[in-house]
Design a protein around this motif. Structure first.
Motif, mmCIF file in Angstrom:
data_model
loop_
_atom_site.group_PDB
_atom_site.id
_atom_site.type_symbol
_atom_site.label_atom_id
_atom_site.label_comp_id
_atom_site.label_asym_id
_atom_site.label_seq_id
_atom_site.Cartn_x
_atom_site.Cartn_y
_atom_site.Cartn_z
ATOM 1 N N LEU A 41 0.830 -1.200 0.000
ATOM 2 C CA LEU A 41 0.000 0.000 0.000
ATOM 3 C C LEU A 41 0.869 1.256 0.000
ATOM 4 N N ALA A 42 1.951 1.211 0.785
ATOM 5 C CA ALA A 42 2.854 2.366 0.847
ATOM 6 C C ALA A 42 3.490 2.621 -0.523
ATOM 7 N N ILE A 43 3.915 1.522 -1.194
ATOM 8 C CA ILE A 43 4.532 1.684 -2.512
ATOM 9 C C ILE A 43 3.510 2.238 -3.495
ATOM 10 N N LYS A 44 2.280 1.706 -3.414
ATOM 11 C CA LYS A 44 1.240 2.195 -4.325
ATOM 12 C C LYS A 44 0.984 3.677 -4.103
ATOM 13 N N GLY A 45 0.968 4.088 -2.823
ATOM 14 C CA GLY A 45 0.787 5.510 -2.529
ATOM 15 C C GLY A 45 1.894 6.353 -3.135
ATOM 16 N N THR A 46 3.137 5.866 -3.008
ATOM 17 C CA THR A 46 4.270 6.590 -3.588
ATOM 18 C C THR A 46 4.119 6.707 -5.091
ATOM 19 N N ILE A 47 3.690 5.598 -5.735
ATOM 20 C CA ILE A 47 3.527 5.626 -7.188
ATOM 21 C C ILE A 47 2.476 6.657 -7.580
ATOM 22 N N VAL A 48 1.385 6.736 -6.810
ATOM 23 C CA VAL A 48 0.337 7.716 -7.120
ATOM 24 C C VAL A 48 0.876 9.142 -6.998
ATOM 25 N N ILE A 49 1.706 9.389 -5.952
ATOM 26 C CA ILE A 49 2.273 10.731 -5.794
ATOM 27 C C ILE A 49 3.190 11.056 -6.979
ATOM 28 N N LEU A 50 4.012 10.075 -7.390
ATOM 29 C CA LEU A 50 4.895 10.299 -8.536
ATOM 30 C C LEU A 50 4.074 10.564 -9.796
ATOM 31 N N MET A 51 2.953 9.842 -9.933
ATOM 32 C CA MET A 51 2.070 10.035 -11.090
ATOM 33 C C MET A 51 1.549 11.472 -11.110
ATOM 34 N N LEU A 52 1.133 11.974 -9.934
ATOM 35 C CA LEU A 52 0.617 13.345 -9.878
ATOM 36 C C LEU A 52 1.726 14.353 -10.189
ATOM 37 N N ALA A 53 2.956 14.047 -9.737
ATOM 38 C CA ALA A 53 4.069 14.944 -10.051
ATOM 39 C C ALA A 53 4.300 15.000 -11.554
ATOM 40 N N LYS A 54 4.238 13.816 -12.200
ATOM 41 C CA LYS A 54 4.409 13.792 -13.664
ATOM 42 C C LYS A 54 3.321 14.605 -14.335
ATOM 43 N N ALA A 55 2.076 14.421 -13.859
ATOM 44 C CA ALA A 55 0.963 15.172 -14.446
ATOM 45 C C ALA A 55 1.205 16.670 -14.294
ATOM 46 N N PHE A 56 1.705 17.084 -13.111
ATOM 47 C CA PHE A 56 1.979 18.505 -12.904
ATOM 48 C C PHE A 56 2.998 19.008 -13.919
ATOM 49 N N TYR A 57 4.097 18.269 -14.114
ATOM 50 C CA TYR A 57 5.128 18.755 -15.035
ATOM 51 C C TYR A 57 4.623 18.816 -16.467
ATOM 52 N N ILE A 58 3.808 17.847 -16.856
ATOM 53 C CA ILE A 58 3.287 17.883 -18.231
ATOM 54 C C ILE A 58 2.378 19.090 -18.417
ATOM 55 N N VAL A 59 1.450 19.286 -17.481
ATOM 56 C CA VAL A 59 0.483 20.376 -17.640
ATOM 57 C C VAL A 59 1.173 21.734 -17.476
ATOM 58 N N ALA A 60 2.043 21.853 -16.476
ATOM 59 C CA ALA A 60 2.633 23.156 -16.185
ATOM 60 C C ALA A 60 3.621 23.588 -17.256
ATOM 61 N N TYR A 61 4.469 22.678 -17.720
ATOM 62 C CA TYR A 61 5.532 23.101 -18.631
ATOM 63 C C TYR A 61 5.242 22.741 -20.077
ATOM 64 N N PHE A 62 4.878 21.459 -20.344
ATOM 65 C CA PHE A 62 4.639 21.084 -21.735
ATOM 66 C C PHE A 62 3.394 21.785 -22.268
ATOM 67 N N MET A 63 2.343 21.850 -21.439
ATOM 68 C CA MET A 63 1.127 22.511 -21.898
ATOM 69 C C MET A 63 1.168 23.989 -21.530
ATOM 70 N N HIS A 64 2.267 24.401 -20.926
ATOM 71 C CA HIS A 64 2.552 25.825 -20.756
ATOM 72 C C HIS A 64 1.611 26.511 -19.773
#
Lengths: 228, 146
Positions: free
Chosen positions: B46-69
Motif C-alpha cells: 500500500l505504501a509503494i502504491k501511494g508513492t507511485i500515485v504521488i509520482l504520477m501526480l508529479a508527472k501530471a503537474f510537469y506535463i500540464v505546467a511546462y509542456f502545456m505551458h
C-alpha cells in the motif's frame, strides 16, 4: 470613472472590460475547455474502474497479465518491460511536440516540420505497440466479456478486468489515433505554408495541447492498469 | 504579447530539464513496480502504491505546467482550468469509498458472494477461461462455446 480607478490600474482589473482576461487566443481557450471535459470523461472511466476494483475481493495481477513483448517466446516473464517502452515513446513524442511548438513561436518552419514528423512517428509507434499488445492479449483469450486470467490470490476472476482494460486503453488509443491525424494535418498545413501566410503558428500550439493531453492521460492509464 | 507572457528563461533548457524530470520519475515508478512484484506484505504494498500515485501526480503537474505551458499563462486562465478539476477530489473520495463499502457490505451480508470469492481455481493453460472454471462442476459448460 474617476481617477481613483485609473490610479489603481497597477492592480490589473482584468474583468472591468477593455482587456483580455486570459490573454490567449479564442481557439486556445476552447481547446483548454475541451480538454477539461475530456479529463472528466477519462476521470469517470478510471474512477469507475477504481470503484469496481475496490468493490471486488480479488483482482488479476498485472505482472502476470502484461509480461510479454514482441518476438518473445511462449514462456517469457518480463513484466513492465513492454509498457515502459510504450511510456517512453509517448514521453519522447511529447518532447518533440514541445520542440515543434517552440520552433513555431520562432517562426522556424523547418524546425516545425522536423519535430512534427518525429511526433507523428512517435504516435504511430505507440499505436503499433498497442495494436500488438491487444492482439497478443486477444490470442491469450482476453477480450470484452472474456477473461482468461485468474486473480492474484488464486481465486476465479470476473470479466471486469478485461472490460475496463480494453475500454479505457481503447479510448486512449483512439485519442492517440486522432492526435496523429491532427498532427498529420498540421504537418501538411505547415508544408503548404499556411501558417507562414497567417504570420503565426498558433494551430501547432493547439494541436500540441491536445497531444500533451494524450500523454497526460497515458500517465494515469499506465499507472492505474500496469503499476497498481 | 503582453508583459505577462514574456519569454521566461531559455525555453530549450526548460524543455530539457522537464524531459529529464519526467524520465527520472517514470524510471522510479518502474523500479517501484518491479520491487513490488516480490512483496507480499499488504502494508508495504500500500505504501509503494501511494508513492507511485504521488509520482504520477508529479508527472501530471510537469506535463500540464511546462509542456502545456499552463504555468506561464495568466492566473485567470490557470484558475479557470484548475479549480473545476478540484471536483476530482470529491469524485475519487466518494466513489472509491463507496466501492470499498459495497465490498464490505457484501462480504458481511452476502454469504454466496463471500464463498464465491474464496474458491481457489487452478491456473489453466492458455485458451481456457476462469469464468468457466468457476462453474466447473457442470461438465457441459467446459465444452460450451462462449
Amino acid at each position: 470613472m474617476s481617477n481613483v480607478t485609473t490610479a489603481s490600474t497597477k492592480e490589473a482589473k482584468w474583468w472591468n472590460g477593455g482587456k483580455s482576461p486570459f490573454d490567449v487566443e479564442y481557439g486556445k481557450v476552447m481547446m483548454w475547455y475541451f480538454l477539461m471535459s475530456d479529463a472528466f470523461t477519462f476521470g469517470a472511466f478510471l474512477i469507475a474502474y477504481g470503484t469496481v476494483r475496490f468493490s471486488t475481493n480479488g483482482w488479476p495481477n498485472p505482472n502476470e497479465v502484461f509480461k510479454s513483448y514482441p518476438f518473445a517466446g511462449e514462456g517469457t516473464n518480463a513484466p513492465l518491460v513492454f509498457v515502459s517502452i510504450m511510456t517512453f515513446i509517448l514521453i519522447i513524442s511529447s518532447v518533440t511536440m514541445v520542440l515543434a511548438v517552440h520552433a513555431g513561436k520562432m517562426m522556424d518552419k523547418k524546425g516545425v516540420v522536423r519535430n512534427m514528423i518525429f511526433t507523428i512517428i512517435g504516435g504511430i509507434a505507440f499505436l503499433s505497440c498497442q495494436a500488438w499488445e491487444w492482439n497478443h492479449l486477444h490470442h491469450e483469450g482476453a477480450w470484452w466479456g472474456m477473461n482468461p486470467f485468474i486473480n492474484a490470490d488464486g481465486t476465479a476472476s470476473t470479466t471486469n478486468f478485461t472490460n475496463f482494460f480494453f475500454t479505457i486503453t481503447g479510448f486512449h488509443g483512439f485519442h492517440v489515433f486522432s492526435g496523429v491525424v491532427i498532427n498529420i494535418i498540421m504537418l501538411i498545413m505547415t508544408l503548404l505554408n499556411k501558417f507562414e501566410q497567417r504570420g503565426h503558428y498558433l494551430m501547432i500550439e493547439k494541436a500540441g495541447l491536445y497531444w500533451h493531453f494524450v500523454d497526460l492521460v497515458w500517465v494515469f492509464v499506465f499507472t492505474c492498469f500496469y503499476l497498481l | 504579447m503582453s508583459e505577462n507572457t514574456h519569454e521566461h528563461g531559455d525555453p530549450i533548457a526548460e524543455i530539457k530539464k522537464v524531459t529529464i524530470i519526467l524520465s527520472v520519475l517514470t524510471i522510479i515508478e518502474l523500479i517501484l513496480g518491479f520491487w513490488m512484484i516480490g512483496i507480499t506484505s499488504e502494508g508495504l504494498r500500500l505504501a509503494i502504491k501511494g508513492t507511485i500515485v504521488i509520482l504520477m501526480l508529479a508527472k501530471a503537474f510537469y506535463i500540464v505546467a511546462y509542456f502545456m505551458h499552463l504555468k506561464h499563462e495568466l492566473k485567470n486562465l490557470i484558475m479557470t482550468i484548475v479549480v473545476p478539476l478540484a471536483l476530482f477530489i470529491w469524485f475519487i473520495t466518494a466513489f472509491l469509498s463507496d466501492g470499498n463499502s459495497f465490498r464490505n457490505l457484501r462480504n458481511t451480508y452476502d454469504p454466496h458472494f463471500k464463498a464465491q470469492s474464496e474458491i481457489k481455481v487452478e491456473k489453466k493453460a492458455e485458451g481456457t477461461h476462469a469464468t468457466e472454471e468457476k462453474e466447473g462442476k457442470s461438465e457441459p459448460t467446459e465444452t460450451k462455446k462462449d
